[in-house]
Write an enzyme that holds these catalytic residues in place. Structure first.
Site, PDB file in Angstrom:
ATOM      1  N   ASP A  35       0.854  -1.193   0.000  1.00 23.44           N
ATOM      2  CA  ASP A  35       0.000   0.000   0.000  1.00 23.44           C
ATOM      3  C   ASP A  35       0.894   1.248   0.000  1.00 23.44           C
ATOM      4  O   ASP A  35       1.871   1.304   0.759  1.00 23.44           O
ATOM      5  CB  ASP A  35      -0.916  -0.022   1.241  1.00 23.44           C
ATOM      6  CG  ASP A  35      -2.083   0.943   1.121  1.00 23.44           C
ATOM      7  OD1 ASP A  35      -1.835   2.156   0.924  1.00 23.44           O
ATOM      8  OD2 ASP A  35      -3.234   0.507   1.230  1.00 23.44           O
ATOM      9  N   ILE A  36       0.579   2.201  -0.866  1.00 23.96           N
ATOM     10  CA  ILE A  36       1.447   3.390  -0.959  1.00 23.96           C
ATOM     11  C   ILE A  36       1.088   4.472   0.068  1.00 23.96           C
ATOM     12  O   ILE A  36       1.735   5.512   0.131  1.00 23.96           O
ATOM     13  CB  ILE A  36       1.463   4.004  -2.389  1.00 23.96           C
ATOM     14  CG1 ILE A  36       0.058   4.304  -2.877  1.00 23.96           C
ATOM     15  CG2 ILE A  36       2.211   3.095  -3.344  1.00 23.96           C
ATOM     16  CD1 ILE A  36       0.044   5.178  -4.138  1.00 23.96           C
ATOM     17  N   GLN A  98     -14.473   2.175   2.164  1.00 22.23           N
ATOM     18  CA  GLN A  98     -13.831   1.658   0.945  1.00 22.23           C
ATOM     19  C   GLN A  98     -13.631   2.810  -0.036  1.00 22.23           C
ATOM     20  O   GLN A  98     -14.596   3.453  -0.450  1.00 22.23           O
ATOM     21  CB  GLN A  98     -14.702   0.567   0.300  1.00 22.23           C
ATOM     22  CG  GLN A  98     -14.018  -0.101  -0.894  1.00 22.23           C
ATOM     23  CD  GLN A  98     -14.883  -1.177  -1.556  1.00 22.23           C
ATOM     24  OE1 GLN A  98     -16.115  -1.150  -1.449  1.00 22.23           O
ATOM     25  NE2 GLN A  98     -14.265  -2.108  -2.243  1.00 22.23           N
ATOM     26  N   HIS A 104     -10.520  -6.032  -2.098  1.00 27.34           N
ATOM     27  CA  HIS A 104      -9.179  -6.238  -1.562  1.00 27.34           C
ATOM     28  C   HIS A 104      -9.222  -6.382  -0.044  1.00 27.34           C
ATOM     29  O   HIS A 104     -10.136  -5.890   0.611  1.00 27.34           O
ATOM     30  CB  HIS A 104      -8.259  -5.068  -1.921  1.00 27.34           C
ATOM     31  CG  HIS A 104      -8.780  -3.730  -1.507  1.00 27.34           C
ATOM     32  ND1 HIS A 104      -9.748  -3.059  -2.221  1.00 27.34           N
ATOM     33  CD2 HIS A 104      -8.498  -2.936  -0.442  1.00 27.34           C
ATOM     34  CE1 HIS A 104     -10.028  -1.917  -1.616  1.00 27.34           C
ATOM     35  NE2 HIS A 104      -9.294  -1.823  -0.525  1.00 27.34           N
ATOM     36  N   PHE A 105      -8.216  -7.058   0.467  1.00 31.86           N
ATOM     37  CA  PHE A 105      -7.962  -7.112   1.899  1.00 31.86           C
ATOM     38  C   PHE A 105      -6.740  -6.247   2.197  1.00 31.86           C
ATOM     39  O   PHE A 105      -5.749  -6.321   1.465  1.00 31.86           O
ATOM     40  CB  PHE A 105      -7.600  -8.531   2.368  1.00 31.86           C
ATOM     41  CG  PHE A 105      -8.756  -9.475   2.512  1.00 31.86           C
ATOM     42  CD1 PHE A 105      -9.291 -10.109   1.410  1.00 31.86           C
ATOM     43  CD2 PHE A 105      -9.279  -9.757   3.765  1.00 31.86           C
ATOM     44  CE1 PHE A 105     -10.348 -11.006   1.541  1.00 31.86           C
ATOM     45  CE2 PHE A 105     -10.337 -10.649   3.909  1.00 31.86           C
ATOM     46  CZ  PHE A 105     -10.872 -11.273   2.793  1.00 31.86           C
ATOM     47  N   HIS A 106      -6.810  -5.493   3.268  1.00 34.74           N
ATOM     48  CA  HIS A 106      -5.616  -4.850   3.813  1.00 34.74           C
ATOM     49  C   HIS A 106      -4.916  -5.847   4.730  1.00 34.74           C
ATOM     50  O   HIS A 106      -5.571  -6.511   5.533  1.00 34.74           O
ATOM     51  CB  HIS A 106      -5.984  -3.636   4.670  1.00 34.74           C
ATOM     52  CG  HIS A 106      -6.598  -2.515   3.902  1.00 34.74           C
ATOM     53  ND1 HIS A 106      -5.891  -1.405   3.522  1.00 34.74           N
ATOM     54  CD2 HIS A 106      -7.856  -2.347   3.432  1.00 34.74           C
ATOM     55  CE1 HIS A 106      -6.693  -0.580   2.858  1.00 34.74           C
ATOM     56  NE2 HIS A 106      -7.894  -1.128   2.786  1.00 34.74           N
TER      57      HIS A 106
HETATM   58  P1  AMP Z   1      -9.870   1.114   0.778  1.00 33.45           P
HETATM   59  O1  AMP Z   1     -10.025   2.522   1.292  1.00 33.45           O
HETATM   60  O2  AMP Z   1     -10.186   0.050   1.785  1.00 33.45           O
HETATM   61  O3  AMP Z   1     -10.610   0.945  -0.524  1.00 33.45           O
HETATM   62  O4  AMP Z   1      -8.310   0.939   0.480  1.00 33.45           O
HETATM   63  C1  AMP Z   1      -7.696   1.355  -0.686  1.00 33.45           C
HETATM   64  C2  AMP Z   1      -6.218   1.365  -0.423  1.00 33.45           C
HETATM   65  O5  AMP Z   1      -5.552   1.415  -1.667  1.00 33.45           O
HETATM   66  C3  AMP Z   1      -5.737   2.582   0.384  1.00 33.45           C
HETATM   67  O6  AMP Z   1      -5.089   2.138   1.581  1.00 33.45           O
HETATM   68  C4  AMP Z   1      -4.757   3.260  -0.548  1.00 33.45           C
HETATM   69  O7  AMP Z   1      -3.630   3.762   0.117  1.00 33.45           O
HETATM   70  C5  AMP Z   1      -4.376   2.141  -1.493  1.00 33.45           C
HETATM   71  N1  AMP Z   1      -3.933   2.572  -2.807  1.00 33.45           N
HETATM   72  C6  AMP Z   1      -4.572   3.437  -3.634  1.00 33.45           C
HETATM   73  N2  AMP Z   1      -3.877   3.578  -4.779  1.00 33.45           N
HETATM   74  C7  AMP Z   1      -2.797   2.741  -4.668  1.00 33.45           C
HETATM   75  C8  AMP Z   1      -1.703   2.433  -5.528  1.00 33.45           C
HETATM   76  N3  AMP Z   1      -1.576   3.002  -6.729  1.00 33.45           N
HETATM   77  N4  AMP Z   1      -0.774   1.550  -5.112  1.00 33.45           N
HETATM   78  C9  AMP Z   1      -0.893   0.985  -3.877  1.00 33.45           C
HETATM   79  N5  AMP Z   1      -1.894   1.240  -3.026  1.00 33.45           N
HETATM   80  C10 AMP Z   1      -2.834   2.105  -3.407  1.00 33.45           C
END
Ligand code: AMP
Ligand code: ZN
Length: 141
Positions: A35-36, A98, A104-106
């Site tokens: 995650d970035i 979300q 996706h899973f964190h």
């Molecule tokens: P959610 O809010 O549960 O949908 O999580 C989405 C996650 O995706 C967030 O933690 C963001 O930091 C992550 N994210 C968004 N764009 C990217 C990317 N290009 N590369 C890696 N992680 C990302």
């Protein structure tokens, strides 16, 4: 399992290799990458390759594969980073926080004293209210 990509979806672009990522793992149905915007060091994501927004749409066998990949990454996080704990978090819909509507899973390492607001205090529920909702849900399964 094949599912059309969504051209406006950032995770579909990562799956297609159009946007770079720090890729940890890839198999037929899943991809995992860092995650970035990490809440703590080691925060990673296990993502379905197909574009299904939430648990309401994704086929159960693909959801199982995404969970398996999350477990694989979590084990590496435990082994290498030795966090105090790891949350596997999976949000469905904006009301659940979300921001990317692609399932996706964190994999979220936890550090003692971090301010990640996922933990809540127990407040005893009203058993009659619990039972009413239980009956509705049971009938909908
Ligand atoms: P959610 O809010 O549960 O949908 O999580 C989405 C996650 O995706 C967030 O933690 C963001 O930091 C992550 N994210 C968004 N764009 C990217 C990317 N290009 N590369 C890696 N992680 C990302
Ligand atoms: Zn997508």
């Amino acid at each position: 399992m094949t599912q059309p990509a969504d051209g406006s979806c950032i995770f579909c672009k990562i799956v297609a290799g159009q946007i770079p990522c720090f890729k940890l793992h890839e198999d037929a149905n899943t991809i995992a990458f860092m995650d970035i915007n990490p809440v703590n060091p080691g925060h990673a994501l296990s993502v379905a390759k197909g574009h299904w927004p939430t648990v309401a749409e994704i086929p159960p066998e693909v959801l199982a594969d995404v969970a398996k990949t999350a477990q694989k990454v979590a084990k590496a996080v435990f082994k290498e980073l030795k966090p105090n704990g790891v949350n596997l978090l999976q949000a469905n819909g904006p009301g659940a926080g979300q921001s990317v509507p692609h399932l996706h899973f964190h994999i979220m390492p936890r550090v003692a004293g971090d301010d990640v607001s996922l933990n809540w205090e127990y407040k005893p529920g009203d058993m009659a209210a619990i039972k009413t909702i239980y009956e509705k849900l049971k009938a909908a399964l």
